[in-house]
Design an enzyme around this catalytic site. Structure first.
Site, PDB file in Angstrom:
ATOM      1  N   ARG A 271     -11.671  14.389   7.625  1.00 29.79           N
ATOM      2  CA  ARG A 271     -12.485  14.754   6.454  1.00 29.79           C
ATOM      3  C   ARG A 271     -13.895  15.125   6.877  1.00 29.79           C
ATOM      4  O   ARG A 271     -14.459  14.506   7.778  1.00 29.79           O
ATOM      5  CB  ARG A 271     -12.552  13.588   5.452  1.00 29.79           C
ATOM      6  CG  ARG A 271     -11.264  13.375   4.711  1.00 29.79           C
ATOM      7  CD  ARG A 271     -11.366  12.186   3.766  1.00 29.79           C
ATOM      8  NE  ARG A 271     -10.220  11.327   3.956  1.00 29.79           N
ATOM      9  CZ  ARG A 271     -10.179  10.033   3.670  1.00 29.79           C
ATOM     10  NH1 ARG A 271     -11.243   9.435   3.160  1.00 29.79           N
ATOM     11  NH2 ARG A 271      -9.093   9.337   3.868  1.00 29.79           N
TER      12      ARG A 271
ATOM     13  N   GLU B 187      -7.733  -6.244   4.622  1.00 33.85           N
ATOM     14  CA  GLU B 187      -7.600  -5.851   3.215  1.00 33.85           C
ATOM     15  C   GLU B 187      -6.389  -6.512   2.557  1.00 33.85           C
ATOM     16  O   GLU B 187      -6.436  -6.898   1.395  1.00 33.85           O
ATOM     17  CB  GLU B 187      -7.502  -4.322   3.114  1.00 33.85           C
ATOM     18  CG  GLU B 187      -8.832  -3.665   3.441  1.00 33.85           C
ATOM     19  CD  GLU B 187      -8.727  -2.204   3.829  1.00 33.85           C
ATOM     20  OE1 GLU B 187      -8.292  -1.916   4.960  1.00 33.85           O
ATOM     21  OE2 GLU B 187      -9.065  -1.355   3.005  1.00 33.85           O
TER      22      GLU B 187
ATOM     23  N   HIS C 278     -12.933   1.898  -0.054  1.00 34.98           N
ATOM     24  CA  HIS C 278     -12.887   0.785   0.911  1.00 34.98           C
ATOM     25  C   HIS C 278     -13.463  -0.511   0.344  1.00 34.98           C
ATOM     26  O   HIS C 278     -13.874  -1.406   1.086  1.00 34.98           O
ATOM     27  CB  HIS C 278     -13.659   1.123   2.203  1.00 34.98           C
ATOM     28  CG  HIS C 278     -13.029   2.213   3.018  1.00 34.98           C
ATOM     29  ND1 HIS C 278     -13.764   3.200   3.630  1.00 34.98           N
ATOM     30  CD2 HIS C 278     -11.744   2.470   3.317  1.00 34.98           C
ATOM     31  CE1 HIS C 278     -12.947   4.021   4.262  1.00 34.98           C
ATOM     32  NE2 HIS C 278     -11.712   3.599   4.082  1.00 34.98           N
TER      33      HIS C 278
ATOM     34  N   ASN D 245       0.864  -1.175   0.000  1.00 36.56           N
ATOM     35  CA  ASN D 245       0.000   0.000   0.000  1.00 36.56           C
ATOM     36  C   ASN D 245       0.905   1.231   0.000  1.00 36.56           C
ATOM     37  O   ASN D 245       1.494   1.576   1.023  1.00 36.56           O
ATOM     38  CB  ASN D 245      -0.887  -0.035   1.250  1.00 36.56           C
ATOM     39  CG  ASN D 245      -1.890   1.102   1.286  1.00 36.56           C
ATOM     40  OD1 ASN D 245      -1.845   2.012   0.453  1.00 36.56           O
ATOM     41  ND2 ASN D 245      -2.787   1.053   2.251  1.00 36.56           N
TER      42      ASN D 245
ATOM     43  N   ARG E 228      -2.420  -1.960  -3.640  1.00 35.52           N
ATOM     44  CA  ARG E 228      -3.682  -1.256  -3.421  1.00 35.52           C
ATOM     45  C   ARG E 228      -3.694  -0.018  -4.323  1.00 35.52           C
ATOM     46  O   ARG E 228      -2.766   0.792  -4.290  1.00 35.52           O
ATOM     47  CB  ARG E 228      -3.773  -0.816  -1.963  1.00 35.52           C
ATOM     48  CG  ARG E 228      -5.013  -0.015  -1.732  1.00 35.52           C
ATOM     49  CD  ARG E 228      -4.999   0.695  -0.406  1.00 35.52           C
ATOM     50  NE  ARG E 228      -6.167   1.539  -0.336  1.00 35.52           N
ATOM     51  CZ  ARG E 228      -6.218   2.663   0.363  1.00 35.52           C
ATOM     52  NH1 ARG E 228      -5.172   3.074   1.046  1.00 35.52           N
ATOM     53  NH2 ARG E 228      -7.320   3.360   0.384  1.00 35.52           N
TER      54      ARG E 228
END
Ligand code: ADP
Length: 396
Positions: A240, A383, A179, A8, A90
């Site tokens: 955010r 993940e 996601h 990632n 990713r």
């Protein structure tokens, strides 16, 4: 038999996990941060709790990847690079093109690069990571795993914005979500846990991490999701804003003398959410701890809970029912109080958890009270495991 690597790459970071396959045993993990910023930290965990740590200057992702490869053999995590059977990356944006993970070729790489406008901060780092591994290990297969591909099943009515249609036709302006790798993993685990086919279940999955989103899964597919064109939309997150009225953005820019929209988007991405409201922290643990003394920390928490509840209500209505509500990711897996406060608001729907069962962190568990009519589950996400499973699936 071999070792697979899930990678990632962020703008100044590189995280990885290595698995033995097909046993799926994690054999190493680590992170490189402050790449290109000086004083980079390297941490690699391996073996039975062994750890390699170093602070150095990583000028580029290539430096980081070279050190990673050196240490994989140096620390005896692998004996030979020939053991590496695949590298999974990713990738944030897959647009409408990538409906599944993809083996990297010159063509797929060019496609991924062409989607940079959809994720200007993240896509270049992923591309750089892919290019570097291809250069340093030319014989190893690389696979791109997209945050968005799970959501390419959204019905048109849910992915379109109520904007002039030509913006979709000309610029592909629509909801892409994020996601997706987590949702793919958690939805399947949930079905296995319940012993029912995924296609027969209506699920709402709450991926509550620093970045947080909610997904409605129906007929085994992503049906609606809280993030939008970008990961800025949806619920309140660590830094955010989530959903905001665009006219308010224009008003604030005017009042604050912000002339560059990039500066405003930066505020919405990095100075809003829990940190923006509380003024205390972006980390839910610290916001939770500060609640007693800081009214704004309390407010930030209440807003976080409220936005989640709001989305759950609308997704139950949209799907026409619900079989299970699923908590996952950093906050979802670890915050006993967030799980309690969210579910306390949902009694009307028949959602109710057992406080003793809820007194747990990070393990798969049915949290439902005996008289609940909709199940509430805790299913930790993974993940990276999903990424290496995709390598296995696609390299055949
Ligand atoms: P991301 O992958 O988006 O960076 P994670 O899924 O790793 O996020 O979640 C990180 C967040 O999880 C942290 O910001 C922290 O707020 C939250 N978290 C971790 N442990 C706890 C806990 N015990 N209570 C509340 N929040 C927690």
């Amino acid at each position: 038999m071999g070792k697979s690597l899930a990678v990632n790459a962020g703008s100044s970071t590189l995280k990885f996990k290595m698995f033995d396959m097909p046993s799926e045993k994690e054999i190493a993990s680590g992170a490189f941060d402050r790449i290109g910023l000086g004083d980079s930290n390297i941490e690699i965990k391996y073996g039975d709790g062994q750890k390699f740590e170093e602070t150095t200057d990583l000028k580029s992702h290539e430096d980081a990847i070279q050190i990673l490869l050196d240490q994989l053999t140096g620390l005896n995590i692998i004996k030979d690079f020939k053991e590496i059977t695949g590298i999974g990356h990713r990738v944030v944006a897959g647009g409408e093109f990538f409906t599944d993970s993809a083996v990297i070729t010159d063509d797929t790489l060019a496609q991924i690069e062409s989607l940079t406008e959809f994720a200007p901060l993240h896509q270049p780092a992923a591309v750089l990571g892919i290019k570097t591994f291809r250069k340093l290990l030319p014989d190893v297969i690389n696979v791109a795993v997209f945050d968005t591909s799970f959501h390419t099943t959204l019905p048109e009515v849910n992915y379109m914005y109520s904007l002039p249609y030509e913006y979709y036709e000309k610029h592909k302006a629509r909801k892409y979500g994020a996601h997706g790798t987590s949702y793919r993993y958690v939805s399947q685990r949930t079905a296995d846990f319940l012993g029912k086919p995924l296609k027969d279940l209506k699920l709402i999955i709450l991926h509550l991490g620093a970045g947080a989103s909610i997904d409605a899964v129906k007929d085994g597919k992503s049906f609606d999701t809280s993030m939008g064109f970008s990961p800025l939309a949806g619920i309140t997150m660590a830094t955010r804003s989530g959903d905001v009225d665009v006219s308010l953005v224009q008003y604030i820019m005017d009042k604050e003398g912000i002339s560059d929209i990039d500066d405003m988007v930066d505020i919405l991405n990095h100075k809003s959410g829990l940190i923006g409201i509380s003024g205390v922290s972006a980390d839910m643990r610290e916001v939770e701890a500060a609640q007693k003394d800081h009214p704004r920390a309390k407010l930030a928490r209440k807003m976080f809970i409220n936005r989640i509840v709001r989305y759950i209500g609308s997704y139950i209505a949209e799907m026409g029912g619900l079989d299970a509500l699923v908590f996952t990711a950093g906050i979802g897996e670890n915050s006993i109080t967030v799980r309690k406060e969210v579910t306390d608001e949902l009694g009307y729907f028949g959602i109710k958890i057992d406080q003793e069962k809820n007194d747990v962190r990070g393990v798969e568990r049915d949290l439902s009270a005996d008289d609940a009519t909709i199940k509430t589950l805790l299913i930790p996400t993974d993940e990276e495991l999903m990424i290496v499973r995709d390598i296995e699936r696609l390299r055949k």
